[in-house]
Design an enzyme around this catalytic site. Structure first.
Site, PDB file in Angstrom:
ATOM      1  N   VAL A  90       0.748  -1.334   0.105  1.00 34.85           N
ATOM      2  CA  VAL A  90      -0.010  -0.060   0.121  1.00 34.85           C
ATOM      3  C   VAL A  90       0.908   1.507  -0.002  1.00 34.85           C
ATOM      4  O   VAL A  90       0.428   2.229  -0.817  1.00 34.85           O
ATOM      5  CB  VAL A  90      -0.994  -0.224   1.162  1.00 34.85           C
ATOM      6  CG1 VAL A  90      -1.677   1.285   1.233  1.00 34.85           C
ATOM      7  CG2 VAL A  90      -2.067  -1.168   1.122  1.00 34.85           C
ATOM      8  N   TYR A  91       1.909   1.260   0.711  1.00 29.68           N
ATOM      9  CA  TYR A  91       2.836   2.597   0.668  1.00 29.68           C
ATOM     10  C   TYR A  91       3.374   2.463  -0.688  1.00 29.68           C
ATOM     11  O   TYR A  91       3.397   3.819  -1.105  1.00 29.68           O
ATOM     12  CB  TYR A  91       3.954   2.040   1.824  1.00 29.68           C
ATOM     13  CG  TYR A  91       4.894   3.397   1.688  1.00 29.68           C
ATOM     14  CD1 TYR A  91       4.690   4.264   2.682  1.00 29.68           C
ATOM     15  CD2 TYR A  91       6.258   3.182   1.107  1.00 29.68           C
ATOM     16  CE1 TYR A  91       5.873   5.317   2.516  1.00 29.68           C
ATOM     17  CE2 TYR A  91       7.078   4.244   0.853  1.00 29.68           C
ATOM     18  CZ  TYR A  91       6.861   5.374   1.756  1.00 29.68           C
ATOM     19  OH  TYR A  91       7.851   6.472   1.974  1.00 29.68           O
ATOM     20  N   ALA A  92       3.902   1.387  -1.426  1.00 28.06           N
ATOM     21  CA  ALA A  92       4.325   1.811  -2.615  1.00 28.06           C
ATOM     22  C   ALA A  92       3.305   2.169  -3.658  1.00 28.06           C
ATOM     23  O   ALA A  92       3.509   2.999  -4.585  1.00 28.06           O
ATOM     24  CB  ALA A  92       4.774   0.379  -3.165  1.00 28.06           C
ATOM     25  N   SER A 117       0.738   4.229  -2.718  1.00 26.84           N
ATOM     26  CA  SER A 117       0.541   5.500  -2.587  1.00 26.84           C
ATOM     27  C   SER A 117       1.548   6.483  -2.835  1.00 26.84           C
ATOM     28  O   SER A 117       1.249   7.517  -3.517  1.00 26.84           O
ATOM     29  CB  SER A 117       0.432   5.663  -0.717  1.00 26.84           C
ATOM     30  OG  SER A 117       1.650   5.572  -0.430  1.00 26.84           O
TER      31      SER A 117
END
Length: 278
Positions: free
Chosen positions: A162-164, A166
């Protein structure tokens, strides 16, 4: 824009500590007219504002606002207060960001981690920029928007899906915004997209830098970003291997990239020991 931030009005998110505070200190050292600090940590923000105010000695006006940029309604309220107090900023540094856990996507917290990460990392920079862009465009003064993305947004990385995502969204939006401003003839407003690898601020404690991408010192990143912002550069990549990986990702077959770069260079295992803060 001049070669320094002298006389500029600057707003920095995630400014209570880490690189946000370092950007603010750099602005004060260069005699910015005002520095506005946003952060959700009220105690740390108050302390940072006091300490930076003592350094500024009245030469730079230091203002602080407790803002959780994950609350999109709070952004509009705080932006209104900023415009009333200091007008439209000449420089906006979208620095605030979070990263959650080192778990696989299906093990994350039933969507809560996903919503929080996308709100803070992706939607907040868009909403904040939208608040101030009309004023930046209308003023005709040289203006800058700095969007802190990540090398994680340029290639896949297990345990931070999810960080990637975002940060990939930030990269796409940020560079598109840059081109839109150019097409519309608003060349005085320039956008810089920043894609660093891991930085030793504590946010990624426990993460291991892949081969050719050592964990970066915050002072190095801040200096490179600041100079890139002043010059109006479209992209700041740190270290140089981030650019190389983007090229290889484009030309190598997916499975070859996975084996040679992802596994061989340690990219896909870099988060296995992550213990950092959110």
């Amino acid at each position: 824009m001049p070669r320094t931030a002298r006389g500029a009005h600057i707003l920095i998110t995630g400014a209570a500590g880490g690189m946000g505070r370092m950007y603010a200190a750099r602005a004060i050292a260069e005699r910015a007219a005002s520095v506005t600090l946003w952060d959700r940590d009220s105690a740390a923000l108050a302390q940072t504002a006091r300490e930076l105010g003592a350094v500024a000695r009245g030469r730079t006006q230091v203002r602080s606002y407790v803002v959780d940029v994950g609350d999109l309604g709070a952004i509009a309220k705080a932006a209104h207060q900023v415009r009333r107090a200091a007008g439209t900023p000449d420089v906006l540094v979208n620095n605030a960001g979070i990263v959650r856990g080192n778990r696989y996507f299906w093990e994350t917290d039933s969507g809560d981690d996903t919503r929080a990460t996308m709100r803070v990392n992706t939607l907040a920079p868009m909403y904040i920029a939208r608040e101030f862009l009309p004023g930046m465009i209308a003023s005709r003064r040289p203006a800058r928007i700095v969007n802190i993305a990540s090398a994680a947004g340029t290639l896949a990385n297990p345990r931070m899906a999810v960080y990637a995502a975002s940060k990939a969204a930030v990269i796409g939006w940020s560079d598109s915004l840059r081109i839109e401003l150019e097409q519309a003839g608003h060349d005085h407003v320039r956008v810089t997209t920043v894609t660093p690898s891991y930085v030793s601020t504590g946010m990624f404690a426990g993460a291991r830098g892949p081969l050719l991408a050592p964990v970066l010192a915050p002072v190095v990143v801040v200096d490179r970003v600041w100079k890139g912002m002043i010059a109006g550069r479209p992209l700041v990549q740190l270290p140089w291997s981030v650019g190389l990986s983007r090229v290889l990702r484009a030309v190598l077959p997916v499975r070859v990239f996975d084996r040679v770069i992802g596994d061989g260079f340690g990219v896909y295992s870099s988060m296995e020991r992550f213990t950092g803060r959110g």
